[in-house]
Design a protein around this motif. Structure first.
Motif, PDB file in Angstrom:
ATOM      1  N   LEU A  65     -35.381 -45.150 -67.649  1.00  0.00           N
ATOM      2  CA  LEU A  65     -36.305 -44.675 -68.678  1.00  0.00           C
ATOM      3  C   LEU A  65     -35.661 -44.693 -70.069  1.00  0.00           C
ATOM      4  O   LEU A  65     -34.450 -44.832 -70.193  1.00  0.00           O
ATOM      5  N   PRO A  66     -36.472 -44.567 -71.141  1.00  0.00           N
ATOM      6  CA  PRO A  66     -35.948 -44.663 -72.506  1.00  0.00           C
ATOM      7  C   PRO A  66     -34.825 -43.678 -72.790  1.00  0.00           C
ATOM      8  O   PRO A  66     -34.813 -42.544 -72.283  1.00  0.00           O
ATOM      9  N   LYS A  67     -33.894 -44.086 -73.639  1.00  0.00           N
ATOM     10  CA  LYS A  67     -32.685 -43.302 -73.894  1.00  0.00           C
ATOM     11  C   LYS A  67     -32.916 -42.140 -74.853  1.00  0.00           C
ATOM     12  O   LYS A  67     -32.007 -41.323 -75.042  1.00  0.00           O
ATOM     13  N   ASP A  68     -34.094 -42.060 -75.473  1.00  0.00           N
ATOM     14  CA  ASP A  68     -34.336 -40.919 -76.355  1.00  0.00           C
ATOM     15  C   ASP A  68     -34.977 -39.739 -75.621  1.00  0.00           C
ATOM     16  O   ASP A  68     -35.335 -38.736 -76.240  1.00  0.00           O
ATOM     17  N   ILE A  69     -35.093 -39.834 -74.289  1.00  0.00           N
ATOM     18  CA  ILE A  69     -35.576 -38.695 -73.509  1.00  0.00           C
ATOM     19  C   ILE A  69     -34.509 -37.609 -73.481  1.00  0.00           C
ATOM     20  O   ILE A  69     -33.322 -37.885 -73.335  1.00  0.00           O
ATOM     21  N   HIS A  70     -34.940 -36.382 -73.623  1.00  0.00           N
ATOM     22  CA  HIS A  70     -34.054 -35.220 -73.480  1.00  0.00           C
ATOM     23  C   HIS A  70     -34.128 -34.763 -72.022  1.00  0.00           C
ATOM     24  O   HIS A  70     -35.134 -34.184 -71.606  1.00  0.00           O
ATOM     25  N   TRP A  71     -33.073 -35.007 -71.274  1.00  0.00           N
ATOM     26  CA  TRP A  71     -33.061 -34.630 -69.852  1.00  0.00           C
ATOM     27  C   TRP A  71     -32.495 -33.217 -69.695  1.00  0.00           C
ATOM     28  O   TRP A  71     -31.346 -32.959 -70.046  1.00  0.00           O
ATOM     29  N   HIS A  72     -33.328 -32.340 -69.154  1.00  0.00           N
ATOM     30  CA  HIS A  72     -32.930 -30.964 -68.869  1.00  0.00           C
ATOM     31  C   HIS A  72     -32.628 -30.853 -67.378  1.00  0.00           C
ATOM     32  O   HIS A  72     -33.454 -31.249 -66.549  1.00  0.00           O
ATOM     33  N   PHE A  73     -31.469 -30.304 -67.026  1.00  0.00           N
ATOM     34  CA  PHE A  73     -31.223 -30.028 -65.609  1.00  0.00           C
ATOM     35  C   PHE A  73     -31.602 -28.578 -65.354  1.00  0.00           C
ATOM     36  O   PHE A  73     -31.001 -27.663 -65.909  1.00  0.00           O
ATOM     37  N   ILE A  74     -32.620 -28.375 -64.522  1.00  0.00           N
ATOM     38  CA  ILE A  74     -33.189 -27.042 -64.351  1.00  0.00           C
ATOM     39  C   ILE A  74     -32.969 -26.472 -62.955  1.00  0.00           C
ATOM     40  O   ILE A  74     -33.384 -25.350 -62.676  1.00  0.00           O
ATOM     41  N   SER A 132     -20.923 -27.367 -58.781  1.00  0.00           N
ATOM     42  CA  SER A 132     -19.811 -27.736 -59.669  1.00  0.00           C
ATOM     43  C   SER A 132     -19.350 -29.169 -59.454  1.00  0.00           C
ATOM     44  O   SER A 132     -19.003 -29.871 -60.406  1.00  0.00           O
ATOM     45  N   ASN A 133     -19.355 -29.625 -58.197  1.00  0.00           N
ATOM     46  CA  ASN A 133     -18.839 -30.970 -57.913  1.00  0.00           C
ATOM     47  C   ASN A 133     -19.786 -32.084 -58.347  1.00  0.00           C
ATOM     48  O   ASN A 133     -19.443 -33.263 -58.242  1.00  0.00           O
ATOM     49  N   LYS A 134     -20.955 -31.723 -58.862  1.00  0.00           N
ATOM     50  CA  LYS A 134     -21.911 -32.736 -59.317  1.00  0.00           C
ATOM     51  C   LYS A 134     -22.077 -32.769 -60.834  1.00  0.00           C
ATOM     52  O   LYS A 134     -22.801 -33.616 -61.362  1.00  0.00           O
ATOM     53  N   VAL A 135     -21.395 -31.866 -61.514  1.00  0.00           N
ATOM     54  CA  VAL A 135     -21.507 -31.816 -62.978  1.00  0.00           C
ATOM     55  C   VAL A 135     -21.079 -33.144 -63.593  1.00  0.00           C
ATOM     56  O   VAL A 135     -21.680 -33.633 -64.564  1.00  0.00           O
ATOM     57  N   LYS A 136     -20.036 -33.750 -63.059  1.00  0.00           N
ATOM     58  CA  LYS A 136     -19.467 -34.975 -63.638  1.00  0.00           C
ATOM     59  C   LYS A 136     -20.475 -36.109 -63.733  1.00  0.00           C
ATOM     60  O   LYS A 136     -20.365 -36.973 -64.612  1.00  0.00           O
ATOM     61  N   TYR A 137     -21.477 -36.112 -62.861  1.00  0.00           N
ATOM     62  CA  TYR A 137     -22.437 -37.217 -62.852  1.00  0.00           C
ATOM     63  C   TYR A 137     -23.432 -37.141 -64.003  1.00  0.00           C
ATOM     64  O   TYR A 137     -23.892 -38.168 -64.506  1.00  0.00           O
ATOM     65  N   ILE A 138     -23.769 -35.935 -64.418  1.00  0.00           N
ATOM     66  CA  ILE A 138     -24.765 -35.787 -65.483  1.00  0.00           C
ATOM     67  C   ILE A 138     -24.139 -35.473 -66.842  1.00  0.00           C
ATOM     68  O   ILE A 138     -24.818 -35.526 -67.868  1.00  0.00           O
ATOM     69  N   ALA A 139     -22.839 -35.177 -66.849  1.00  0.00           N
ATOM     70  CA  ALA A 139     -22.159 -34.801 -68.101  1.00  0.00           C
ATOM     71  C   ALA A 139     -22.278 -35.836 -69.212  1.00  0.00           C
ATOM     72  O   ALA A 139     -22.336 -35.465 -70.389  1.00  0.00           O
ATOM     73  N   PRO A 140     -22.335 -37.144 -68.910  1.00  0.00           N
ATOM     74  CA  PRO A 140     -22.401 -38.117 -70.004  1.00  0.00           C
ATOM     75  C   PRO A 140     -23.688 -38.058 -70.827  1.00  0.00           C
ATOM     76  O   PRO A 140     -23.692 -38.519 -71.972  1.00  0.00           O
ATOM     77  N   PHE A 141     -24.772 -37.507 -70.268  1.00  0.00           N
ATOM     78  CA  PHE A 141     -26.053 -37.632 -70.978  1.00  0.00           C
ATOM     79  C   PHE A 141     -26.936 -36.392 -70.971  1.00  0.00           C
ATOM     80  O   PHE A 141     -27.902 -36.332 -71.746  1.00  0.00           O
ATOM     81  N   VAL A 142     -26.685 -35.405 -70.133  1.00  0.00           N
ATOM     82  CA  VAL A 142     -27.628 -34.284 -70.000  1.00  0.00           C
ATOM     83  C   VAL A 142     -27.806 -33.584 -71.351  1.00  0.00           C
ATOM     84  O   VAL A 142     -26.850 -33.405 -72.107  1.00  0.00           O
ATOM     85  N   TYR A 143     -29.041 -33.216 -71.652  1.00  0.00           N
ATOM     86  CA  TYR A 143     -29.384 -32.617 -72.944  1.00  0.00           C
ATOM     87  C   TYR A 143     -29.189 -31.103 -72.930  1.00  0.00           C
ATOM     88  O   TYR A 143     -28.707 -30.511 -73.892  1.00  0.00           O
ATOM     89  N   LEU A 144     -29.588 -30.466 -71.822  1.00  0.00           N
ATOM     90  CA  LEU A 144     -29.473 -29.016 -71.700  1.00  0.00           C
ATOM     91  C   LEU A 144     -29.417 -28.652 -70.225  1.00  0.00           C
ATOM     92  O   LEU A 144     -30.257 -29.108 -69.441  1.00  0.00           O
ATOM     93  N   ILE A 145     -28.439 -27.837 -69.845  1.00  0.00           N
ATOM     94  CA  ILE A 145     -28.339 -27.331 -68.475  1.00  0.00           C
ATOM     95  C   ILE A 145     -28.870 -25.900 -68.475  1.00  0.00           C
ATOM     96  O   ILE A 145     -28.311 -25.024 -69.133  1.00  0.00           O
ATOM     97  N   HIS A 146     -29.962 -25.678 -67.743  1.00  0.00           N
ATOM     98  CA  HIS A 146     -30.659 -24.394 -67.796  1.00  0.00           C
ATOM     99  C   HIS A 146     -30.032 -23.321 -66.904  1.00  0.00           C
ATOM    100  O   HIS A 146     -30.051 -22.150 -67.266  1.00  0.00           O
ATOM    101  N   GLY A 147     -29.551 -23.698 -65.741  1.00  0.00           N
ATOM    102  CA  GLY A 147     -29.252 -22.693 -64.726  1.00  0.00           C
ATOM    103  C   GLY A 147     -27.782 -22.421 -64.519  1.00  0.00           C
ATOM    104  O   GLY A 147     -27.313 -22.442 -63.383  1.00  0.00           O
ATOM    105  N   VAL A 148     -27.029 -22.133 -65.571  1.00  0.00           N
ATOM    106  CA  VAL A 148     -25.608 -21.815 -65.399  1.00  0.00           C
ATOM    107  C   VAL A 148     -25.524 -20.385 -64.869  1.00  0.00           C
ATOM    108  O   VAL A 148     -25.787 -19.429 -65.591  1.00  0.00           O
ATOM    109  N   ASP A 149     -25.194 -20.271 -63.579  1.00  0.00           N
ATOM    110  CA  ASP A 149     -25.278 -18.975 -62.906  1.00  0.00           C
ATOM    111  C   ASP A 149     -23.920 -18.396 -62.532  1.00  0.00           C
ATOM    112  O   ASP A 149     -23.843 -17.409 -61.801  1.00  0.00           O
TER     113      ASP A 149
END
Length: 221
Positions: free
Chosen positions: A60-69, A74-91
């Motif tokens: 999809l287009p690169k100007d999308i703001h991807w929110h991880f909700i 923890s072991n999956k953070v590395k996969y989305i770290a390059p592009f994620v716009y906002l991580i909602h659920g830091v618990d």
């Protein structure tokens, strides 16, 4: 295609008047449905599953703001770290440390929201008020230069009792106000398809809406 563009335009008009950001929850929905909302002007989309997010981000287009909700391991953070716009659920503070570590590797500062447990259900994740105070204190004293805590997120109990939902959202808003000035918070994310109107009345500045826009989704992937 199940996208309800009439509902989308109605909701966005309602929310824009209140300066509330709409995150379209696109989990389990095909690229074609996301594209339809993108072409209607939507840029903020929320996903719950890392693998699904990776697949969609690549198509999809690169100007999308991807929110991880969703609940982020923890072991999956590395996969989305390059592009994620906002991580909602830091618990947990442990998760925040890992986000900081992976953001540093990508030379980024990743915006995050701390999730506060406000519902009765034990299945929901998040800090309680004392744990939140402790975490915010540690953030001040420890050098987490690659995360930016932008505010708080919470989910109300799954109930038809609107008064109870309103009370839980009001409680989270009170906690938000307690910390907002000192920590420069500007996002209070609460409210979904079934309760976003209550959330907005109680001070939400960001809502996560899926089924009203995309139709109902299967209970399992």
């Amino acid at each position: 295609m199940a996208v309800n563009l009439e509902a989308y335009h109605s909701i966005t008009e309602e929310l824009s008047d209140k300066r509330v950001t709409l995150v379209a929850v696109s989990k389990t929905k095909p690229v074609e449905d996301i594209t339809a909302l993108y072409e209607a002007g939507q840029r903020d989309f929320g996903e719950n599953y890392v693998q699904e997010l990776l697949e969609k981000e690549g198509k999809l287009p690169k100007d999308i703001h991807w929110h991880f909700i969703g609940h982020l391991q923890s072991n999956k953070v590395k996969y989305i770290a390059p592009f994620v716009y906002l991580i909602h659920g830091v618990d947990s503070y442990k998760l925040l440390l890992e986000i900081n570590k992976q953001a540093a590797k990508n030379d980024r500062v990743i915006p995050c929201l701390l999730q506060v447990h406000i519902a009765q259900e034990e299945t929901k994740f998040g800090f309680d008020e004392a744990e939140l105070d402790e975490a915010l204190g540690r953030i001040e004293t420890e050098s987490l230069t690659h995360v930016a805590v932008k505010g708080l997120m919470g989910m109300a109990s799954f109930t038809d009792n609107r008064q109870k939902i309103a009370q839980e959202f009001a409680y989270l808003h009170t906690i938000f106000n307690k910390h907002a000035q000192r920590h420069a918070f500007d996002i209070l994310s609460m409210g979904m398809s079934g309760d976003y109107e209550v959330a907005v009345l109680e001070g939400s500045s960001m809502v996560r809406i899926g089924s009203l826009l995309f139709g109902t989704r299967p209970s399992k992937m």
